[in-house]
Design a protein around this motif. Structure first.
Motif, PDB file in Angstrom:
ATOM      1  N   ASP A  76       0.852  -1.192   0.000  1.00 42.10           N
ATOM      2  CA  ASP A  76       0.000   0.000   0.000  1.00 42.10           C
ATOM      3  C   ASP A  76       0.887   1.241   0.000  1.00 42.10           C
ATOM      4  N   GLN A  77       0.477   2.259  -0.718  1.00 38.34           N
ATOM      5  CA  GLN A  77       1.154   3.557  -0.691  1.00 38.34           C
ATOM      6  C   GLN A  77       0.105   4.656  -0.768  1.00 38.34           C
ATOM      7  N   VAL A  78       0.427   5.818  -0.205  1.00 44.35           N
ATOM      8  CA  VAL A  78      -0.478   6.964  -0.253  1.00 44.35           C
ATOM      9  C   VAL A  78       0.296   8.176  -0.737  1.00 44.35           C
ATOM     10  N   LEU A  79      -0.419   9.143  -1.299  1.00 42.49           N
ATOM     11  CA  LEU A  79       0.209  10.355  -1.820  1.00 42.49           C
ATOM     12  C   LEU A  79      -0.743  11.524  -1.621  1.00 42.49           C
ATOM     13  N   ALA A  80      -0.222  12.647  -1.158  1.00 36.78           N
ATOM     14  CA  ALA A  80      -0.994  13.886  -1.018  1.00 36.78           C
ATOM     15  C   ALA A  80      -0.152  15.031  -1.552  1.00 36.78           C
ATOM     16  N   LEU A  81      -0.644  15.707  -2.585  1.00 38.80           N
ATOM     17  CA  LEU A  81       0.102  16.788  -3.225  1.00 38.80           C
ATOM     18  C   LEU A  81      -0.750  18.050  -3.295  1.00 38.80           C
ATOM     19  N   PRO A  82      -0.212  19.190  -2.848  1.00 42.57           N
ATOM     20  CA  PRO A  82      -0.945  20.450  -3.024  1.00 42.57           C
ATOM     21  C   PRO A  82      -0.865  20.902  -4.472  1.00 42.57           C
ATOM     22  N   LEU A  83      -2.004  21.208  -5.076  1.00 40.64           N
ATOM     23  CA  LEU A  83      -2.072  21.776  -6.412  1.00 40.64           C
ATOM     24  C   LEU A  83      -2.752  23.134  -6.323  1.00 40.64           C
ATOM     25  N   GLU A  84      -2.771  23.855  -7.422  1.00 40.60           N
ATOM     26  CA  GLU A  84      -3.434  25.149  -7.403  1.00 40.60           C
ATOM     27  C   GLU A  84      -4.906  24.973  -7.053  1.00 40.60           C
ATOM     28  N   ASP A  85      -5.352  25.679  -6.047  1.00 40.67           N
ATOM     29  CA  ASP A  85      -6.757  25.698  -5.616  1.00 40.67           C
ATOM     30  C   ASP A  85      -7.227  24.401  -4.976  1.00 40.67           C
ATOM     31  N   GLY A  86      -6.308  23.519  -4.562  1.00 46.40           N
ATOM     32  CA  GLY A  86      -6.798  22.312  -3.908  1.00 46.40           C
ATOM     33  C   GLY A  86      -5.722  21.297  -3.616  1.00 46.40           C
ATOM     34  N   TYR A  87      -6.171  20.062  -3.351  1.00 49.34           N
ATOM     35  CA  TYR A  87      -5.267  18.971  -2.994  1.00 49.34           C
ATOM     36  C   TYR A  87      -5.585  17.743  -3.825  1.00 49.34           C
ATOM     37  N   PHE A  88      -4.514  17.087  -4.276  1.00 48.86           N
ATOM     38  CA  PHE A  88      -4.627  15.822  -5.003  1.00 48.86           C
ATOM     39  C   PHE A  88      -4.238  14.690  -4.056  1.00 48.86           C
TER      40      PHE A  88
ATOM     41  N   ALA B 244      -8.355  11.326  -5.943  1.00 45.15           N
ATOM     42  CA  ALA B 244      -9.323  12.358  -5.574  1.00 45.15           C
ATOM     43  C   ALA B 244      -8.680  13.726  -5.722  1.00 45.15           C
ATOM     44  N   PHE B 245      -9.475  14.700  -6.154  1.00 45.71           N
ATOM     45  CA  PHE B 245      -9.034  16.095  -6.148  1.00 45.71           C
ATOM     46  C   PHE B 245     -10.054  16.916  -5.378  1.00 45.71           C
ATOM     47  N   PHE B 246      -9.555  17.646  -4.386  1.00 46.53           N
ATOM     48  CA  PHE B 246     -10.400  18.489  -3.548  1.00 46.53           C
ATOM     49  C   PHE B 246     -10.248  19.930  -4.031  1.00 46.53           C
ATOM     50  N   ASP B 247     -11.280  20.441  -4.689  1.00 44.15           N
ATOM     51  CA  ASP B 247     -11.264  21.772  -5.293  1.00 44.15           C
ATOM     52  C   ASP B 247     -11.835  22.773  -4.292  1.00 44.15           C
ATOM     53  N   ALA B 248     -10.959  23.647  -3.763  1.00 44.88           N
ATOM     54  CA  ALA B 248     -11.395  24.595  -2.740  1.00 44.88           C
ATOM     55  C   ALA B 248     -12.283  25.686  -3.335  1.00 44.88           C
ATOM     56  N   ASN B 249     -12.003  26.119  -4.565  1.00 48.61           N
ATOM     57  CA  ASN B 249     -12.806  27.179  -5.177  1.00 48.61           C
ATOM     58  C   ASN B 249     -14.243  26.730  -5.426  1.00 48.61           C
ATOM     59  N   LYS B 250     -14.378  25.512  -5.956  1.00 50.13           N
ATOM     60  CA  LYS B 250     -15.717  24.996  -6.265  1.00 50.13           C
ATOM     61  C   LYS B 250     -16.344  24.264  -5.080  1.00 50.13           C
ATOM     62  N   GLN B 251     -15.555  24.113  -4.001  1.00 48.55           N
ATOM     63  CA  GLN B 251     -16.014  23.385  -2.808  1.00 48.55           C
ATOM     64  C   GLN B 251     -16.611  22.035  -3.197  1.00 48.55           C
ATOM     65  N   THR B 252     -15.811  21.306  -3.969  1.00 50.89           N
ATOM     66  CA  THR B 252     -16.239  20.015  -4.510  1.00 50.89           C
ATOM     67  C   THR B 252     -15.076  19.040  -4.469  1.00 50.89           C
ATOM     68  N   VAL B 253     -15.359  17.766  -4.196  1.00 50.76           N
ATOM     69  CA  VAL B 253     -14.351  16.720  -4.305  1.00 50.76           C
ATOM     70  C   VAL B 253     -14.713  15.838  -5.494  1.00 50.76           C
TER      71      VAL B 253
ATOM     72  N   THR C   7     -18.948  15.184  -5.230  1.00 50.28           N
ATOM     73  CA  THR C   7     -19.906  15.625  -4.220  1.00 50.28           C
ATOM     74  C   THR C   7     -19.378  16.919  -3.623  1.00 50.28           C
ATOM     75  N   HIS C   8     -20.217  17.643  -2.914  1.00 44.60           N
ATOM     76  CA  HIS C   8     -19.767  18.909  -2.346  1.00 44.60           C
ATOM     77  C   HIS C   8     -18.872  18.670  -1.125  1.00 44.60           C
ATOM     78  N   PHE C   9     -17.948  19.591  -0.909  1.00 42.83           N
ATOM     79  CA  PHE C   9     -16.989  19.498   0.196  1.00 42.83           C
ATOM     80  C   PHE C   9     -16.710  20.913   0.678  1.00 42.83           C
ATOM     81  N   ASN C  10     -17.125  21.193   1.924  1.00 42.42           N
ATOM     82  CA  ASN C  10     -17.091  22.549   2.446  1.00 42.42           C
ATOM     83  C   ASN C  10     -16.204  22.645   3.688  1.00 42.42           C
ATOM     84  N   PRO C  11     -15.828  23.866   4.084  1.00 41.93           N
ATOM     85  CA  PRO C  11     -15.091  24.012   5.352  1.00 41.93           C
ATOM     86  C   PRO C  11     -15.828  23.332   6.498  1.00 41.93           C
TER      87      PRO C  11
END
Length: 359
Positions: free
Chosen positions: A186-198, A252-261, A300-304
């Motif tokens: 098993d491996q995991v990866l978390a990368l900050p991208l513009e306006d969100g996280y991959f 998964a990509f978590f888009d902060a601007n659109k508040q959507t995953v 789906t939506h993803f909010n603070p």
């Protein structure tokens, strides 16, 4: 405040422990392991002391009997006004007795730092290490090897880009190998991208060194092609995995601007989002590289205030959901480690990523 301080110290100790046990350092001397751990400790301590947020990325370039370790630290803190002064021996703006940046430079074979007042600091440190070939487990990342000058050029280009507005995402990760094995499939990866996280979670077929190598090949590829276009990434990974043992993978990509995953997955990985209702992504049947399904993106939506967990089938999904709800107000690292510790199956690798959007 005291509780926050204790948690930061715990996070630092976890980072050091993970570094000392990192697969590319198997067969390294205790002294060389301590050098890499010291670099990570010093750079992570600076992020904790001075920055609002940041991350450290470790990369390995391996061949029999040798490994090059790159440590890249980036933060969006206040920056360093006088870099030349900060690089002096025994200098510490925080009044601590650590080795400081000059100590990191002294340990490293190559070292560079860029800092801009108001934007943050970026540090690159490289160390070449001799490895006992009898103990070494090569991760096959030599296929993506690039020269030191190319790596430094990439670092300089990334460092000179104005960072995006801070998004208060908190990430926790945990991987545990099949009991009795040294390395995990098993491996995991978390990368900050513009306006969100991959985020990505990988469960290579089987256990042990072969599965571990397969998972690391996919991680190395993802670091190069990570974007918000998940279906395109899946197609590229499928081509890469053809003729191999294959893997299950969730993106998964978590888009902060659109508040959507957005998510896409194949095989036995899960994404559960705890928003105003509990939402679960649907993973396509199959194994990456062995059968070509039509990859599908969901959202789906993803909010603070919301939280999401990704995990492999080394954790029981029903129990993971219930336990995550109980632990929701803990920090992300604690949740990830508790889920794997409590719910990890004794006959499988286990891994988990937790993302919280703090208000």
């Amino acid at each position: 405040m005291a509780e926050v301080k204790r948690q930061q110290n715990l996070d630092l100790r976890i980072a050091i422990t993970q570094t000392l046990n990192w697969q590319p350092l198997l067969g390294a001397s205790a002294v060389d392991k301590s050098f890499i751990a010291t670099i990570v400790s010093e750079l992570a301590s600076n992020i904790i002391k001075y920055a609002k947020s940041g991350y450290i990325d470790l990369r390995s370039y391996e061949w029999p009997g040798n490994v090059e370790i790159d440590v890249v630290a980036m933060d969006n803190g206040p920056g360093i006004v006088n870099v030349k002064q900060a690089m002096q021996e025994h200098f510490s703006s925080g009044g601590t007795l650590g080795l400081g940046l000059s100590g990191v430079k002294r340990i490293a074979d190559d070292f560079e730092i860029y800092s801009t007042a108001g934007y943050g600091t970026c540090v690159f440190a490289r160390k070449n290490i001799k490895i006992d070939a009898d103990q070494q487990v090569l991760s096959l990342t030599t296929a993506s090897y690039c020269s030191i000058s190319e790596r430094l050029a990439t670092f300089r280009n990334a460092s000179l880009v104005e960072p995006p507005v801070t998004i208060n995402f908190e990430i926790g990760k945990c991987i545990r190998a099949y009991p009795g094995q040294i390395v995990s499939g098993d491996q995991v990866l978390a990368l900050p991208l513009e306006d969100g996280y991959f985020l990505a979670i990988i469960d290579a077929t089987g256990h042990g060194p072969d599965a571990h190598k397969m998972a690391l090949v996919l991680v190395a590829a993802l670091k190069k092609i990570a974007s918000r276009n998940l279906v395109d990434i899946m197609s590229k990974l499928y081509e890469l995995a053809k003729g191999t043992i294959g893997a299950a993978i969730g993106l998964a990509f978590f888009d902060a601007n659109k508040q959507t995953v957005y998510c896409a997955s194949i095989g036995n990985t899960s994404l559960v989002v705890f928003n105003d209702k509990k939402w679960r992504g649907v993973s396509r049947d199959g194994i990456l590289g062995q059968r070509s399904p039509s990859f599908m993106e969901q959202s789906t939506h993803f909010n603070p205030g919301d939280m999401a967990i990704m995990f492999t089938d080394g954790l029981s999904e029903s129990l993971a959901n219930n336990e995550a709800i109980k632990l929701r107000f803990q920090d992300a690292n604690t949740i990830a480690y508790r889920l794997v510790d409590i719910l990890g199956k004794t006959y499988d690798d286990a891994s988990c990523i937790v993302l919280k959007w703090n208000k």
